[in-house]
Design a protein around this motif. Structure first.
Motif, short mmCIF file in Angstrom:
data_model
loop_
_atom_site.label_atom_id
_atom_site.label_comp_id
_atom_site.label_asym_id
_atom_site.label_seq_id
_atom_site.Cartn_x
_atom_site.Cartn_y
_atom_site.Cartn_z
N MET A 102 8.03 -3.19 5.18
CA MET A 102 6.94 -3.94 4.55
C MET A 102 5.66 -3.85 5.37
N GLU A 160 4.16 -0.61 4.29
CA GLU A 160 3.63 -0.68 2.93
C GLU A 160 2.30 -1.44 2.89
N LEU A 180 1.48 -13.89 -2.80
CA LEU A 180 2.53 -12.91 -3.07
C LEU A 180 3.75 -13.58 -3.70
N TRP A 239 10.58 -8.04 0.47
CA TRP A 239 10.96 -6.63 0.45
C TRP A 239 11.78 -6.30 -0.79
N TRP A 257 9.46 -6.23 -3.85
CA TRP A 257 8.63 -5.03 -3.73
C TRP A 257 9.45 -3.78 -4.06
N SER A 258 10.69 -3.75 -3.57
CA SER A 258 11.55 -2.59 -3.80
C SER A 258 11.93 -2.44 -5.27
N PRO A 283 4.33 -2.64 -6.10
CA PRO A 283 3.15 -3.46 -5.84
C PRO A 283 2.39 -3.89 -7.09
#
Length: 524
Positions: free
Chosen positions: A152, A155, A331, A389, A392-393, A397
């Protein structure tokens, strides 16, 4: 020939008289039973699914503490000697009480704070983290969380823009702790002897320069670090709450004349009051001129880096020395989850200068290279990176960027709607998803305006349909909305405006009646 477990056990010394060697009781074993966990989890998830599916407009059901204390006490078992039998109904009542008395962060009526309703997948991964219980400050204790933290970091740094071979990132429990850690690193770079010799060893008085709108955690950190409030240099801001670089330089010059040794300039990327973004490019040039560490408190607004539309608000971030970024704000992760970035990983290790043989290895290896305990306060740290994570995975994004864009667009719409009302006054142009305004009919004196906003806010909260907050701007209270729910639309905003006006008019009528009765009583 291998020995049996019983053979090995028989070779050990016998316990002293009175010590129990009996196997765990059935009640103790049952409390850890996987089947019971499955059944309990199914009940809880079912209730939370109903909770998430409730799209009604509702605010906070604020109960009197004594009432809630009584209700919570009645849910506690009276058993004090043995282990009480498992009571599924009791657990369900606890979950219901928890959700019913909490801020409904998933409701369109919630517009009050900067923490968000979470991406549901993130909450499931948070549950996994609680079950497997892997403290993540050390690789050997939490292997995947430490790898996920590295991934992360890579990223998110693509949006910051630092040298990928030199920067560092560490997770920590909240923006307040991240800000203080960054200030420690900055102080230790400027005064390397202070960690061992103390403040008396420094030439001059260490000081930090902060915005007049800086979050209280920054000034609190100054007190914790022994800098003292008198060594806080307050930099003037404009009407929008942004630091004015042209006025900051004279203030810094005056601080030097008073014998202060500023070592850090703290800028904001999304102030708490109005969501203002300081001009980072100009402040970076100012920091270089005075030899200051530039720390950016982006707890709220750093997430705008993910948005093509709004990234320009953080222009110049690549020139900062450190950055605080809260994933539990924009987030949309479970709290707390804060990311503390350093442009120079060597500076990250400078925050703490300690050795402890029980955790730090004298000979670092490929595993300890992933440890973070030398860069953050916490030894036992939740694997807070795992929900971020994972989301996001799975989604990438764009999930975050689209929601951020939506929140900012709705806030802009709210600004236009409020500004169009003749009896309302907006306090600023929104730069992100925070808007401050006042209900202000003509003819009110400043003191009345202040008290009116406070009364409106309290009555809205007590009404239970909307939850908004308040903030003082230039000494006068203003109403504050923070748009954190992508389901909020123009209808919800119109409902809020109508409710504010109705409450405001009732308060003003009641006040006028009270003044009239008071005058009438004095004449009689």
């Amino acid at each position: 020939m291998t020995s049996s477990l019983s053979d090995v056990q028989s070779s050990f010394p016998k316990p002293a008289t009175g010590e129990s060697t009996q196997p765990p009781t059935p009640a103790l074993t049952a409390a850890f039973d996987p089947g019971r966990f499955h059944d309990g989890a199914a009940d809880i998830v079912s209730r939370l699914t109903t909770y998430l599916g409730d799209r009604s407009v509702r605010g906070l059901d604020l109960q009197h503490p004594e009432t809630l204390l009584k209700a919570a006490r009645e849910l506690m078992t009276l058993e004090r000697q043995g282990i009480a039998d498992f009571d599924a109904d009791r657990v369900n009542q606890i979950v219901d009480l928890y959700t019913e008395t909490g801020i409904p962060v998933h409701s369109p009526g919630y517009m009050g704070r900067q923490f968000s309703g979470v991406v549901p997948l993130a909450s499931l991964m948070d549950l996994v983290g609680s079950v497997v219980n892997q403290p993540s400050s050390f690789y050997e204790a939490g292997q995947l969380p430490n790898v996920a933290e590295r991934l992360m970091a890579e990223e998110l740094n693509r949006f910051i823009g630092w040298d990928r071979d030199r920067f560092a990132m560490v997770t920590t429990s909240g923006g307040s702790l991240a800000n203080m850690t960054a200030l420690l690193a900055a102080r230790n770079r400027a005064f390397p002897q202070i960690w061992t010799a103390g403040a008396d060893s420094t030439p001059g008085r260490p000081a930090i320069a902060v915005s007049e709108e800086a979050h209280y955690s920054v000034t609190r950190a100054a007190g914790v670090l022994g800098i003292g409030e008198r060594q806080i240099i307050r930099l003037p801001v404009d009407r929008a709450g942004r630091i004015r670089p042209d006025l900051a330089a004279p203030v810094l010059d005056e601080a030097h004349r008073r014998g202060l040794r500023p070592f850090c300039l703290v800028a904001s990327a999304g102030t708490t009051s109005m969501g203002a973004f300081d001009p980072l490019e100009e402040l970076a040039a100012l920091a270089r001129r005075y030899g200051l560490w530039l720390h950016v408190d982006g707890a709220h607004g750093a997430s705008l880096l993910l948005s093509d539309r709004h990234r320009h608000r953080l222009r110049g971030i690549e020139q900062a020395d450190s950055l605080t970024w809260d994933a539990h704000k924009m987030l949309f992760m479970p709290a707390p989850c804060t990311l503390l970035f350093y442009r120079d990983k060597a500076a990250a290790r400078g925050a703490f200068r300690q050795r402890a043989s029980y955790v730090f290895d004298d000979e670092p290896d490929v595993y300890s290279a992933y440890d973070s305990a030398d860069k953050n306060f916490e030894c036992t740290k939740r694997p807070m990176i795992m929900p971020l994570w994972t989301v996001w995975s799975v989604y990438g994004p764009a999930l975050f960027a689209q929601k951020i864009d939506r929140l900012c667009a709705v806030t802009r719409q709210a600004h236009e709607m409020v500004a169009a009302e003749p009896d309302f006054a907006v306090a600023h142009e929104p730069e992100s998803n925070i808007l401050c305004f006042r209900y202000r009919p003509d003819g009110l004196d400043p003191a009345t305006v202040h008290r009116l906003q406070l009364e409106i806010r309290n009555r809205i909260r007590d009404g239970g349909r909307f939850f908004i907050s308040k903030v003082d701007i230039d000494g006068t209270a203003a109403l504050r909305v923070v748009v954190m729910n992508h389901l909020i639309n123009a209808d919800h905003l119109a409902m809020l405006i109508t409710e504010i006006r109705d409450i405001g008019q009732r308060v003003l009528r009641a006040s006028a009646t009270a003044r009239h009765d008071q005058r009438k009583g004095s004449h009689s």
